[in-house]
Scaffold this active site. Structure first.
Site, PDB file in Angstrom:
ATOM      1  N   GLY A 286       0.706  -1.245   0.122  1.00 18.88           N
ATOM      2  CA  GLY A 286       0.033  -0.124   0.171  1.00 18.88           C
ATOM      3  C   GLY A 286       0.821   1.265   0.090  1.00 18.88           C
ATOM      4  O   GLY A 286       0.293   2.308  -0.401  1.00 18.88           O
TER       5      GLY A 286
ATOM      6  N   GLU B  42       1.756   1.777  -3.641  1.00 20.58           N
ATOM      7  CA  GLU B  42       0.423   2.174  -4.052  1.00 20.58           C
ATOM      8  C   GLU B  42      -0.201   3.467  -3.960  1.00 20.58           C
ATOM      9  O   GLU B  42      -0.633   4.287  -4.854  1.00 20.58           O
ATOM     10  CB  GLU B  42      -0.789   1.109  -3.839  1.00 20.58           C
ATOM     11  CG  GLU B  42      -0.325  -0.077  -4.529  1.00 20.58           C
ATOM     12  CD  GLU B  42      -1.332  -1.317  -3.705  1.00 20.58           C
ATOM     13  OE1 GLU B  42      -1.206  -1.356  -2.623  1.00 20.58           O
ATOM     14  OE2 GLU B  42      -1.916  -2.038  -4.534  1.00 20.58           O
TER      15      GLU B  42
ATOM     16  N   GLU C  57       3.045  -8.495  -1.681  1.00 21.86           N
ATOM     17  CA  GLU C  57       1.876  -9.059  -1.367  1.00 21.86           C
ATOM     18  C   GLU C  57       1.757 -10.384  -1.506  1.00 21.86           C
ATOM     19  O   GLU C  57       1.462 -11.252  -0.893  1.00 21.86           O
ATOM     20  CB  GLU C  57       0.574  -8.563  -2.117  1.00 21.86           C
ATOM     21  CG  GLU C  57       0.042  -7.007  -1.536  1.00 21.86           C
ATOM     22  CD  GLU C  57       0.921  -5.788  -2.163  1.00 21.86           C
ATOM     23  OE1 GLU C  57       1.880  -6.072  -2.896  1.00 21.86           O
ATOM     24  OE2 GLU C  57       0.593  -4.695  -1.868  1.00 21.86           O
TER      25      GLU C  57
HETATM   26  N1  CO8 Z   1       1.816  -4.231   9.211  1.00 18.99           N
HETATM   27  C1  CO8 Z   1       2.048  -4.402  10.420  1.00 18.99           C
HETATM   28  N2  CO8 Z   1       3.247  -3.978  11.150  1.00 18.99           N
HETATM   29  C2  CO8 Z   1       4.401  -3.878  10.299  1.00 18.99           C
HETATM   30  C3  CO8 Z   1       4.263  -3.896   9.039  1.00 18.99           C
HETATM   31  C4  CO8 Z   1       2.994  -3.942   8.305  1.00 18.99           C
HETATM   32  N3  CO8 Z   1       2.701  -3.757   7.127  1.00 18.99           N
HETATM   33  N4  CO8 Z   1       5.441  -3.664   8.470  1.00 18.99           N
HETATM   34  C5  CO8 Z   1       6.468  -3.596   9.598  1.00 18.99           C
HETATM   35  N5  CO8 Z   1       5.661  -3.705  10.788  1.00 18.99           N
HETATM   36  C6  CO8 Z   1       6.080  -3.664  12.236  1.00 18.99           C
HETATM   37  C7  CO8 Z   1       6.842  -4.809  12.518  1.00 18.99           C
HETATM   38  O1  CO8 Z   1       6.006  -6.049  12.585  1.00 18.99           O
HETATM   39  C8  CO8 Z   1       7.745  -4.448  13.895  1.00 18.99           C
HETATM   40  O2  CO8 Z   1       6.832  -4.501  14.832  1.00 18.99           O
HETATM   41  P1  CO8 Z   1       7.407  -4.985  15.970  1.00 18.99           P
HETATM   42  O3  CO8 Z   1       8.666  -4.021  16.560  1.00 18.99           O
HETATM   43  O4  CO8 Z   1       6.240  -4.808  17.161  1.00 18.99           O
HETATM   44  O5  CO8 Z   1       7.792  -6.370  15.969  1.00 18.99           O
HETATM   45  C9  CO8 Z   1       8.112  -3.027  13.383  1.00 18.99           C
HETATM   46  O6  CO8 Z   1       7.203  -2.645  12.337  1.00 18.99           O
HETATM   47  C10 CO8 Z   1       9.274  -2.922  12.570  1.00 18.99           C
HETATM   48  O7  CO8 Z   1       9.448  -3.780  11.495  1.00 18.99           O
HETATM   49  P2  CO8 Z   1      10.632  -4.951  11.428  1.00 18.99           P
HETATM   50  O8  CO8 Z   1      11.271  -5.429  13.100  1.00 18.99           O
HETATM   51  O9  CO8 Z   1      10.155  -6.106  10.390  1.00 18.99           O
HETATM   52  O10 CO8 Z   1      11.557  -4.066  10.932  1.00 18.99           O
HETATM   53  P3  CO8 Z   1      12.632  -4.532   9.583  1.00 18.99           P
HETATM   54  O11 CO8 Z   1      13.700  -3.335   9.449  1.00 18.99           O
HETATM   55  O12 CO8 Z   1      13.660  -5.943  10.129  1.00 18.99           O
HETATM   56  O13 CO8 Z   1      12.155  -4.839   8.311  1.00 18.99           O
HETATM   57  C11 CO8 Z   1      10.314  -4.519   6.616  1.00 18.99           C
HETATM   58  C12 CO8 Z   1      11.275  -4.068   7.781  1.00 18.99           C
HETATM   59  C13 CO8 Z   1      11.223  -5.334   5.505  1.00 18.99           C
HETATM   60  C14 CO8 Z   1       9.606  -3.666   5.880  1.00 18.99           C
HETATM   61  C15 CO8 Z   1       9.543  -5.494   7.323  1.00 18.99           C
HETATM   62  O14 CO8 Z   1       8.950  -5.033   8.343  1.00 18.99           O
HETATM   63  C16 CO8 Z   1       8.255  -6.152   6.486  1.00 18.99           C
HETATM   64  O15 CO8 Z   1       8.457  -6.916   5.499  1.00 18.99           O
HETATM   65  N6  CO8 Z   1       7.154  -5.531   6.503  1.00 18.99           N
HETATM   66  C17 CO8 Z   1       6.031  -5.925   5.705  1.00 18.99           C
HETATM   67  C18 CO8 Z   1       6.087  -5.507   4.411  1.00 18.99           C
HETATM   68  C19 CO8 Z   1       4.761  -5.983   3.392  1.00 18.99           C
HETATM   69  O16 CO8 Z   1       4.695  -6.917   3.178  1.00 18.99           O
HETATM   70  N7  CO8 Z   1       4.000  -5.054   3.162  1.00 18.99           N
HETATM   71  C20 CO8 Z   1       2.707  -5.306   2.306  1.00 18.99           C
HETATM   72  C21 CO8 Z   1       1.609  -5.324   3.223  1.00 18.99           C
HETATM   73  S1  CO8 Z   1       0.191  -5.924   2.231  1.00 18.99           S
HETATM   74  C22 CO8 Z   1      -0.390  -4.523   1.572  1.00 18.99           C
HETATM   75  O17 CO8 Z   1       0.117  -3.442   1.767  1.00 18.99           O
HETATM   76  C23 CO8 Z   1      -1.503  -4.747   0.452  1.00 18.99           C
HETATM   77  C24 CO8 Z   1      -2.318  -3.364   0.290  1.00 18.99           C
HETATM   78  C25 CO8 Z   1      -3.666  -3.650   0.246  1.00 18.99           C
HETATM   79  C26 CO8 Z   1      -4.423  -4.543   0.612  1.00 18.99           C
HETATM   80  C27 CO8 Z   1      -5.906  -4.788   0.573  1.00 18.99           C
HETATM   81  C28 CO8 Z   1      -6.081  -6.091   0.511  1.00 18.99           C
HETATM   82  C29 CO8 Z   1      -7.785  -6.099   1.216  1.00 18.99           C
END
Ligand code: CO8
Length: 263
Positions: free
Chosen positions: A111, A114, A134
């Protein structure tokens, strides 16, 4: 209104929205989307605002996508509602009659990409990372990625990004035409605000008509697009800005646009 998940500011005719859930890398939960929607309504209703800059709080992330903790609870129907809500808000963003710049200061994933590609253009910090991950969650982009990304960077490049879910660097984003400019992190907001400021003093009607002609023209054939341009060109002459701009040139002075439509 008081916002908790975004920071909304207006200064010198330029609005700024900062996604503000840095602990979750500014992931988009329902509450943030509601606040974004309200801020966009406030901007649309404010005749004085000429540009909007979107950025993320903290130095790590623009928006790391939809909040996966919420996605994890969805069934097919709630996913549909969430995607519809996201599309409505992103459409609202894209329809704003002002310049909208994404200042991407870190992760712009799912997102996040996007939202960035629904802006008029993207400035990225050297640390920015873009992607549509995704597929790694077993789903697909749901806020317009399968539609806007191919239109922006080409079908095959978009397919590679969406099929692999890989992240690309700011330099690669610049190379493929996703970002307009890449700057050191500490200069990002300054650069975005500078460009927003340059645009903010242009004629409001000509800016709006140019934006609408480009956006509407991208979805139609060339002949229809040229007709759209002809009408938009004519409308720009309904504003006193057209008289002021052309007269100022002839009189060898700087134009002062007041942005009103009739006069
Ligand atoms: N959602 C919720 N929490 C998140 C997200 C997320 N997308 N991304 C990061 N966080 C949180 C982590 O869980 C973490 O929380 P905590 O400290 O409580 O454990 C905190 O943020 C820090 O993240 P990381 O420890 O993972 O940090 P890193 O530097 O190790 O990694 C990354 C950073 C690579 C960005 C990693 O966090 C990651 O891969 N995040 C997910 C990214 C992702 O997959 N995004 C796509 C989501 S799907 C989407 O956007 C679809 C949109 C439309 C959907 C419509 C469908 C109905």
């Amino acid at each position: 209104m008081a916002y908790e998940n975004i920071i909304y500011e207006v200064k010198d005719r330029i609005a700024t929205i900062t996604f503000n859930r840095p602990k979750a890398l500014n992931a988009l939960n329902g509450a943030l989307l509601d606040e974004l929607s309200q801020a966009l309504d406030a901007i649309a209703a404010d005749e004085d605002i000429r540009a909007l800059v979107l950025t993320g709080a903290g130095d790590k992330s623009f928006v790391a996508g939809a909040d996966i903790t919420e996605l994890a609870t969805f069934n097919s129907l709630s996913a549909k509602h969430f995607a519809q809500k996201g599309h409505r808000i992103i459409h609202k963003l894209q329809q704003l009659p002002i310049a909208v710049i994404a200042a991407v200061n870190g992760f712009a994933l799912g997102g996040g990409t996007e939202i960035a590609i629904a802006c008029d253009f993207i400035y990225a910090s050297e640390s920015a990372k873009f992607g549509q991950p995704e597929i790694n969650l077993g789903v697909i982009p749901g806020f317009g990625g399968t539609q806007r990304l191919p239109r922006l960077i080409g079908t095959n490049m978009a397919k590679e990004l969406i099929f692999t879910g890989k992240m690309i660097s700011a330099a690669e984003a610049l190379r493929i035409g996703l970002a307009n400019k890449v700057v050191p992190p500490e200069q990002l907001l300054e650069e975005a605000m500078k460009t927003a400021g340059e645009i903010a003093v242009k004629g409001k009607v000509s800016l709006r008509e140019a934006k609408q002609a480009i956006n509407r023209g991208m979805d139609v054939d060339l002949a229809t697009g040229c007709d759209i341009e002809i009408d938009a060109f004519a409308i720009s002459f309904a504003s006193p800005d057209a008289k002021e701009g052309t007269t100022a040139f002839v009189e060898k002075r700087k134009a002062e646009f007041d942005g009103t439509l009739t006069g």
